[in-house]
Design an enzyme around this catalytic site. Structure first.
Site, PDB file in Angstrom:
ATOM      1  N   PRO A 141       0.780  -1.227   0.000  1.00 19.98           N
ATOM      2  CG  PRO A 141      -0.203  -1.165   2.102  1.00 19.98           C
ATOM      3  CD  PRO A 141       0.478  -2.090   1.149  1.00 19.98           C
ATOM      4  CG  ASN A 142      -0.273   4.344   1.278  1.00 18.59           C
ATOM      5  OD1 ASN A 142      -1.231   4.884   0.740  1.00 18.59           O
ATOM      6  ND2 ASN A 142      -0.336   3.804   2.485  1.00 18.59           N
TER       7      ASN A 142
ATOM      8  CE1 TYR B  56       8.929   5.526   2.633  1.00 18.72           C
ATOM      9  CE2 TYR B  56       7.313   7.309   2.735  1.00 18.72           C
ATOM     10  CZ  TYR B  56       7.867   6.160   3.269  1.00 18.72           C
ATOM     11  OH  TYR B  56       7.370   5.636   4.440  1.00 18.72           O
TER      12      TYR B  56
ATOM     13  CG  ASP C 239      -0.187 -16.596   9.175  1.00 16.55           C
ATOM     14  OD1 ASP C 239       0.880 -16.617   9.823  1.00 16.55           O
ATOM     15  OD2 ASP C 239      -1.311 -16.612   9.721  1.00 16.55           O
TER      16      ASP C 239
ATOM     17  CG  HIS D 145      11.134  -1.666   5.049  1.00 13.74           C
ATOM     18  ND1 HIS D 145       9.771  -1.601   4.864  1.00 13.74           N
ATOM     19  CD2 HIS D 145      11.388  -2.800   5.730  1.00 13.74           C
ATOM     20  CE1 HIS D 145       9.231  -2.664   5.443  1.00 13.74           C
ATOM     21  NE2 HIS D 145      10.182  -3.408   5.972  1.00 13.74           N
TER      22      HIS D 145
ATOM     23  NE  ARG E 253       6.887   5.375   9.751  1.00 16.43           N
ATOM     24  CZ  ARG E 253       5.810   5.387   8.972  1.00 16.43           C
ATOM     25  NH1 ARG E 253       5.551   4.392   8.154  1.00 16.43           N
ATOM     26  NH2 ARG E 253       4.983   6.425   8.993  1.00 16.43           N
TER      27      ARG E 253
END
Ligand code: DQA
Length: 169
Positions: A10-11, A23, A87, A100, A111
């Site tokens: 996501p994002n 980022y 899982d 990351h 985080r």
């Protein structure tokens, strides 16, 4: 030909727009092009997949079983709470390297916790887009096993940690 899957959660479709101070200003397409070029140089195949939806990411992991030789995976914020994705990673016989862009250990305390990393073979963080290329290299070199619970205590601090060894790059 070996085949690898690049997954972004996501994002990460908002790269280039989202918090550029953290980022960077490059987009998801730029990132995918860089990883694709790296895969091409290495003579391996690459599929790229991004979703903002947990279930779609789980489905993608399931369909990677028996198809891909490794997965480069940035789970975004799912990193910090999605036991369902952990899982799914644990349930397939494909090594996964968690990536990351930012150094998640040097930001807000939530985080620094990854519920997914223990099921992964390695974790790369804080290296910008380069971390994805490092992850592909690690998968091509060969990684297996899992980091396991308490991996942070067992491995010396470093930006790249690999099950069974500690790598500093
Ligand atoms: C991220 C770090 C996560 O904490 C955050 O939620 C992201 C991106 C990174 O690449 O640095 O979405 O995974």
């Amino acid at each position: 030909m070996k085949k690898y899957l690049l997954m972004n959660g996501p994002n990460l479709d908002m790269l280039g727009v989202r918090e550029p101070g953290i980022y960077g200003s490059e987009t998801l397409s730029d990132l995918e092009a860089q990883v694709r070029a790296h895969a091409q140089e290495a003579g391996v195949g690459l599929r790229c997949f991004q979703s903002n939806h947990e279930g779609k990411l789980i489905d993608e992991l399931h369909s990677a079983h028996g198809v891909f030789d490794g997965i480069i995976y940035n789970p975004g914020a799912h990193t910090h709470y999605s036991y369902a994705l952990r899982d799914a990673v644990a349930g397939i016989d494909v090594p996964v390297v968690e990536v990351h862009i930012s150094d998640v250990d040097a930001r807000e305390p939530f985080r620094a916790v990854s519920v997914i990393a223990p099921a992964c073979a390695a974790q790369v963080k804080g290296r910008g887009f380069q971390g994805y290329l490092d992850a592909l290299d690690l998968l091509i070199e060969g990684v297996d096993g899992t980091l396991g619970e308490g991996y942070k205590e067992r491995y010396a601090p470093g930006q790249v940690i690999v099950a069974g060894r500690d790598e500093r790059r």
